[in-house]
Design a protein around this motif. Structure first.
Motif, PDB file in Angstrom:
ATOM      1  N   GLY A 244     -57.455   2.305-112.798  1.00  0.00           N
ATOM      2  CA  GLY A 244     -58.048   2.089-114.115  1.00  0.00           C
ATOM      3  C   GLY A 244     -58.133   3.375-114.918  1.00  0.00           C
ATOM      4  O   GLY A 244     -57.902   3.376-116.134  1.00  0.00           O
ATOM      5  N   VAL A 245     -58.442   4.483-114.243  1.00  0.00           N
ATOM      6  CA  VAL A 245     -58.486   5.783-114.927  1.00  0.00           C
ATOM      7  C   VAL A 245     -57.104   6.139-115.478  1.00  0.00           C
ATOM      8  O   VAL A 245     -56.972   6.651-116.595  1.00  0.00           O
ATOM      9  N   LEU A 246     -56.072   5.848-114.700  1.00  0.00           N
ATOM     10  CA  LEU A 246     -54.700   6.102-115.156  1.00  0.00           C
ATOM     11  C   LEU A 246     -54.384   5.297-116.414  1.00  0.00           C
ATOM     12  O   LEU A 246     -53.828   5.835-117.381  1.00  0.00           O
ATOM     13  N   LEU A 247     -54.750   4.014-116.414  1.00  0.00           N
ATOM     14  CA  LEU A 247     -54.487   3.162-117.582  1.00  0.00           C
ATOM     15  C   LEU A 247     -55.247   3.663-118.810  1.00  0.00           C
ATOM     16  O   LEU A 247     -54.712   3.653-119.930  1.00  0.00           O
ATOM     17  N   LEU A 248     -56.503   4.097-118.598  1.00  0.00           N
ATOM     18  CA  LEU A 248     -57.272   4.632-119.724  1.00  0.00           C
ATOM     19  C   LEU A 248     -56.629   5.905-120.261  1.00  0.00           C
ATOM     20  O   LEU A 248     -56.584   6.125-121.478  1.00  0.00           O
ATOM     21  N   ALA A 249     -56.112   6.742-119.366  1.00  0.00           N
ATOM     22  CA  ALA A 249     -55.440   7.967-119.799  1.00  0.00           C
ATOM     23  C   ALA A 249     -54.195   7.643-120.616  1.00  0.00           C
ATOM     24  O   ALA A 249     -53.879   8.337-121.594  1.00  0.00           O
ATOM     25  N   LEU A 250     -53.493   6.572-120.225  1.00  0.00           N
ATOM     26  CA  LEU A 250     -52.276   6.182-120.949  1.00  0.00           C
ATOM     27  C   LEU A 250     -52.560   5.697-122.367  1.00  0.00           C
ATOM     28  O   LEU A 250     -51.690   5.763-123.236  1.00  0.00           O
ATOM     29  N   VAL A 251     -53.790   5.203-122.613  1.00  0.00           N
ATOM     30  CA  VAL A 251     -54.128   4.767-123.970  1.00  0.00           C
ATOM     31  C   VAL A 251     -54.911   5.849-124.712  1.00  0.00           C
ATOM     32  O   VAL A 251     -55.496   5.590-125.772  1.00  0.00           O
ATOM     33  N   GLY A 252     -54.945   7.064-124.136  1.00  0.00           N
ATOM     34  CA  GLY A 252     -55.502   8.204-124.859  1.00  0.00           C
ATOM     35  C   GLY A 252     -56.923   8.597-124.515  1.00  0.00           C
ATOM     36  O   GLY A 252     -57.525   9.405-125.229  1.00  0.00           O
ATOM     37  N   VAL A 253     -57.480   8.054-123.439  1.00  0.00           N
ATOM     38  CA  VAL A 253     -58.853   8.407-123.060  1.00  0.00           C
ATOM     39  C   VAL A 253     -58.827   9.556-122.053  1.00  0.00           C
ATOM     40  O   VAL A 253     -58.159   9.457-121.017  1.00  0.00           O
ATOM     41  N   LYS A 254     -59.560  10.615-122.351  1.00  0.00           N
ATOM     42  CA  LYS A 254     -59.624  11.762-121.453  1.00  0.00           C
ATOM     43  C   LYS A 254     -60.471  11.417-120.232  1.00  0.00           C
ATOM     44  O   LYS A 254     -61.591  10.926-120.372  1.00  0.00           O
ATOM     45  N   PRO A 255     -59.953  11.630-119.028  1.00  0.00           N
ATOM     46  CA  PRO A 255     -60.731  11.312-117.812  1.00  0.00           C
ATOM     47  C   PRO A 255     -62.067  12.046-117.774  1.00  0.00           C
ATOM     48  O   PRO A 255     -62.165  13.214-118.156  1.00  0.00           O
ATOM     49  N   GLY A 256     -63.095  11.323-117.323  1.00  0.00           N
ATOM     50  CA  GLY A 256     -64.426  11.917-117.203  1.00  0.00           C
ATOM     51  C   GLY A 256     -64.544  12.736-115.927  1.00  0.00           C
ATOM     52  O   GLY A 256     -63.573  12.950-115.206  1.00  0.00           O
ATOM     53  N   GLY A 257     -65.754  13.187-115.651  1.00  0.00           N
ATOM     54  CA  GLY A 257     -65.977  14.016-114.473  1.00  0.00           C
ATOM     55  C   GLY A 257     -65.920  13.216-113.180  1.00  0.00           C
ATOM     56  O   GLY A 257     -66.416  12.103-113.105  1.00  0.00           O
ATOM     57  N   MET A 258     -65.274  13.794-112.179  1.00  0.00           N
ATOM     58  CA  MET A 258     -65.235  13.149-110.861  1.00  0.00           C
ATOM     59  C   MET A 258     -66.586  13.331-110.156  1.00  0.00           C
ATOM     60  O   MET A 258     -67.216  14.378-110.294  1.00  0.00           O
ATOM     61  N   PRO A 259     -67.012  12.356-109.362  1.00  0.00           N
ATOM     62  CA  PRO A 259     -68.294  12.462-108.649  1.00  0.00           C
ATOM     63  C   PRO A 259     -68.166  13.286-107.362  1.00  0.00           C
ATOM     64  O   PRO A 259     -68.492  12.814-106.264  1.00  0.00           O
ATOM     65  N   ILE A 260     -67.672  14.506-107.496  1.00  0.00           N
ATOM     66  CA  ILE A 260     -67.397  15.332-106.319  1.00  0.00           C
ATOM     67  C   ILE A 260     -68.659  15.612-105.510  1.00  0.00           C
ATOM     68  O   ILE A 260     -68.650  15.566-104.277  1.00  0.00           O
ATOM     69  N   ASP A 261     -69.777  15.922-106.191  1.00  0.00           N
ATOM     70  CA  ASP A 261     -71.011  16.237-105.481  1.00  0.00           C
ATOM     71  C   ASP A 261     -71.489  15.069-104.635  1.00  0.00           C
ATOM     72  O   ASP A 261     -71.909  15.226-103.484  1.00  0.00           O
ATOM     73  N   VAL A 262     -71.405  13.875-105.213  1.00  0.00           N
ATOM     74  CA  VAL A 262     -71.821  12.669-104.481  1.00  0.00           C
ATOM     75  C   VAL A 262     -70.941  12.461-103.250  1.00  0.00           C
ATOM     76  O   VAL A 262     -71.430  12.174-102.158  1.00  0.00           O
ATOM     77  N   ILE A 263     -69.645  12.621-103.424  1.00  0.00           N
ATOM     78  CA  ILE A 263     -68.702  12.398-102.323  1.00  0.00           C
ATOM     79  C   ILE A 263     -68.917  13.406-101.197  1.00  0.00           C
ATOM     80  O   ILE A 263     -68.897  13.053-100.010  1.00  0.00           O
ATOM     81  N   LEU A 264     -69.157  14.658-101.544  1.00  0.00           N
ATOM     82  CA  LEU A 264     -69.370  15.685-100.519  1.00  0.00           C
ATOM     83  C   LEU A 264     -70.624  15.395 -99.695  1.00  0.00           C
ATOM     84  O   LEU A 264     -70.643  15.618 -98.478  1.00  0.00           O
TER      85      LEU A 264
END
Length: 434
Positions: free
Chosen positions: A31-51
């Motif tokens: 879904g992030v890829l599709l949003l990027a294709l229509v011009g939406v800049k990806p938001g922040g990844m939840p790296i802290d949560v994942i770690l």
């Protein structure tokens, strides 16, 4: 464009729900890829949560390999068999406290077979203790000192003057009280087994079996592994207390480890200690069931939370304009929003990560934010969550079944009531403490 982007988000979530399990994380990234294709800049990844999830799961998996989980399951079975008639009350307490201690609801997997078996032996409808036990394991995430959801949420609350300890001081008693009260209601839900045609049909067909008490082999260092993990949890809470602004024992400029870093360090140290002192092979941790389910959760959080933050960040101004002032006049709407978001985002941490910063930006009060936090646990609405499906599979009486209308399953009423009571109690406790 906002309509198209919203359709992409909902479509990705729907695709993920169809794929199931780790697939919702895959679909979130798509879904992030599709949003990027229509011009939406990806938001922040939840790296802290994942770690945080990775470090906690590593320690739990090490404890499981050392036999710690088997020890806890054996103790659980002993407790439930000692008081079998009260299983609907004791089962959710077991899963609640195991989740609070472990920071993940996946610990419920090991206790569900015991709960189902003891209920059958007593002629109690298994769906009663199983449903509230699963719900308790989900809502307990918002009361766990080491869960990623609590750590993230307390972090965003600190600038508002609410620290980690205050969040726990409200969330632990409110969710526990809600689980206890809901268990009394759940004990009267559904037909008695003698009146259930599905159970009677399965009984006549020989599909219902009793296995009796299972002897679990307890490894020599099982208790030691549980003690090491428990000490790590105590150290996390002690350190969080020492660096708290409210306590003021350690000045902010003298803090070397942040709370997030401390949790990761203590959990990895616990895993190291278990590997050394309990003499386990570190490679065995990779095959532990809790490790596999935890890493799956990391992918789910990565994909879904990233998708949510991407959409929200792109339309923050529009959301503020649309919802401006609403949370001041109707603060309970935040819990409703979180409830339905959690149903789709499939994760407490993902839901908190995606929506809590927006709620803060919209001017929600600290009391509203903390009281509504339990609503991120509405993972039981769609019957696709792993522990929910496990409960269905483990009940061979057919009482814990998903109806043909999808939403008519035994987890709905206990889940909604638990979250409703948690939020109500949260407003009450929050108004006193904050």
């Amino acid at each position: 464009m906002i309509v198209l982007e919203l359709l992409i988000v909902l479509g990705a979530i729907y695709l993920g729900a169809r794929l199931g399990s780790i697939g919702i994380g895959f679909a979130g990234g798509f879904g992030v890829l599709l949003l990027a294709l229509v011009g939406v800049k990806p938001g922040g990844m939840p790296i802290d949560v994942i770690l945080i999830i990775m470090s906690v799961i590593s320690a739990i998996a090490a404890m499981q390999v050392a036999g710690g989980m088997d020890l806890l399951v054996a103790a659980t079975e002993k407790l439930l068999r000692k008081h079998p008639k009260y299983i609907t009350y004791f089962a959710p307490l077991v899963t609640f406290f195991m989740t609070v201690m472990a920071g993940t609801g996946h610990t419920a997997f090991s206790t569900l077979p015991v709960i189902a078996e003891v209920a059958k032996e007593q002629g109690i409808r298994p769906s009663r203790p199983l449903s509230i036990a699963v719900v308790a394991s989900q809502v307990a995430i918002t009361a766990s000192p080491i869960s990623a959801a609590v750590v993230f949420f307390s972090g965003v609350m600190e600038p508002l003057g609410v620290d980690y300890l205050q969040v726990l001081l409200i969330c632990i008693p409110t969710t526990l009280l809600a689980v206890i009260l809901t268990s009394f209601v759940t004990n009267f839900l559904g037909e008695e087994m003698k009146d259930d045609p599905v159970y009677q049909a399965r009984l006549e067909a020989g599909l219902v079996k009793l296995r009796g008490t299972q002897k679990i082999e307890i490894l020599p260092h099982a208790l030691r592994s549980v003690c090491i993990f428990a000490v790590a949890i105590v150290m996390v809470m002690l350190y969080a207390t020492l660096i708290s602004d409210k306590v003021g024992f350690i000045a902010k400029e003298n803090i070397i480890l942040s709370r997030d870093n401390a949790i990761i360090v203590f959990m990895m140290t616990a895993a190291t200690s278990i590997a050394l002192l309990c003499k386990i092979g570190a490679t065995k941790v990779l095959n532990a069931p809790t490790f596999k389910s935890g890493m799956s959760a990391c992918i789910c959080v990565l994909g879904v939370a990233w998708l949510g933050t991407t959409f929200v960040a792109a339309h923050e101004a529009e959301i503020k304009a649309l919802a401006g002032g609403v949370l001041q006049t109707m603060p309970w709407l935040l819990s409703v929003t979180l409830f339905f978001a959690a149903m789709l985002l499939y994760s407490q941490a993902s839901t908190a990560k995606a929506l809590m910063p927006m709620a803060i930006a919209l001017g929600a009060s600290p009391v509203t934010l903390v009281a509504s936090f339990a609503a991120v646990s509405a993972l039981f609405i769609l019957p696709t969550y792993p522990t929910l499906l496990a409960a269905v599979e483990m009940d061979d009486t057919g009482s814990t079944r998903i109806g043909k209308y999808v939403f008519n399953h035994p987890f709905i009423i206990p889940g909604i009531l638990t979250i409703f009571l948690s939020v109500v109690f949260g407003f009450a406790f929050g108004g006193i403490i904050l």
